[in-house]
Design a protein around this motif. Structure first.
Motif, PDB file in Angstrom:
ATOM      1  N   THR A 115      -3.686   4.648   0.918  1.00 37.21           N
ATOM      2  CA  THR A 115      -4.866   4.946   0.105  1.00 37.21           C
ATOM      3  C   THR A 115      -4.974   4.086  -1.152  1.00 37.21           C
ATOM      4  N   SER A 116      -3.856   3.509  -1.619  1.00 36.40           N
ATOM      5  CA  SER A 116      -3.879   2.711  -2.850  1.00 36.40           C
ATOM      6  C   SER A 116      -3.043   1.450  -2.676  1.00 36.40           C
ATOM      7  N   LYS A 156       0.857  -1.183   0.000  1.00 31.93           N
ATOM      8  CA  LYS A 156       0.000   0.000   0.000  1.00 31.93           C
ATOM      9  C   LYS A 156       0.890   1.229   0.000  1.00 31.93           C
ATOM     10  N   PRO A 205      -1.705  11.136   6.034  1.00 26.88           N
ATOM     11  CA  PRO A 205      -2.344  11.487   4.760  1.00 26.88           C
ATOM     12  C   PRO A 205      -1.375  12.131   3.751  1.00 26.88           C
TER      13      PRO A 205
END
Length: 134
Positions: free
Chosen positions: A19-20, A14, A126
């Motif tokens: 997030t991906s 990841k 983030p």
């Protein structure tokens, strides 16, 4: 069971912000060991020695380093993993990314592999993530 990090059994990773998802595996192209990174339908290639070289640089650096991921067409922020991954001062004298037009994002996709291999710690915020050698 096939060894992890092969085409048949790739590392499932990841991105640092979590997030991906993407996959990486070791392969050979034109007699050279490479990392194949598949993100959706996009395939990136990195020089396989980037794993050992990045780990050595981080050990020498001795502290957290910002990842600074950027596409090839954008300049990399100075003193980041991304900038080092394209610097004339790194051990390969330039880009670890091997596919023209897709050479960037070193700071996004390679650090999680070092974390998976137990060679580094990577933050998972983030944005503005950092890494350091273990």
């Amino acid at each position: 069971m096939t060894a992890q990090g092969t085409k048949e059994n790739p590392w499932k990773l990841k991105t640092p912000p979590l997030t991906s998802e993407y996959e990486m595996y070791k392969d050979e192209k034109d007699g050279k060991e490479i990392l194949v990174c598949t993100v959706g339908k996009t395939v990136l290639h990195y020089d396989y020695r980037c794993i050992a070289d990045l780990h050595a640089m981080l050990k020498e650096h001795g502290d957290w380093m910002e990842l600074g991921s950027a596409d090839e067409q954008k300049p990399a922020k100075e003193r980041t993993v991304e900038a080092w991954g394209r610097s004339a001062d790194n051990p390969v004298g330039g880009w670890y990314g091997l596919k023209k037009g897709f050479r960037g994002r070193f700071g996004m996709y390679v650090p999680p592999l070092l974390e998976e291999l137990g060679l580094a710690e990577v933050e998972h915020n983030p944005r503005n993530n950092r890494m350091r050698a273990k």
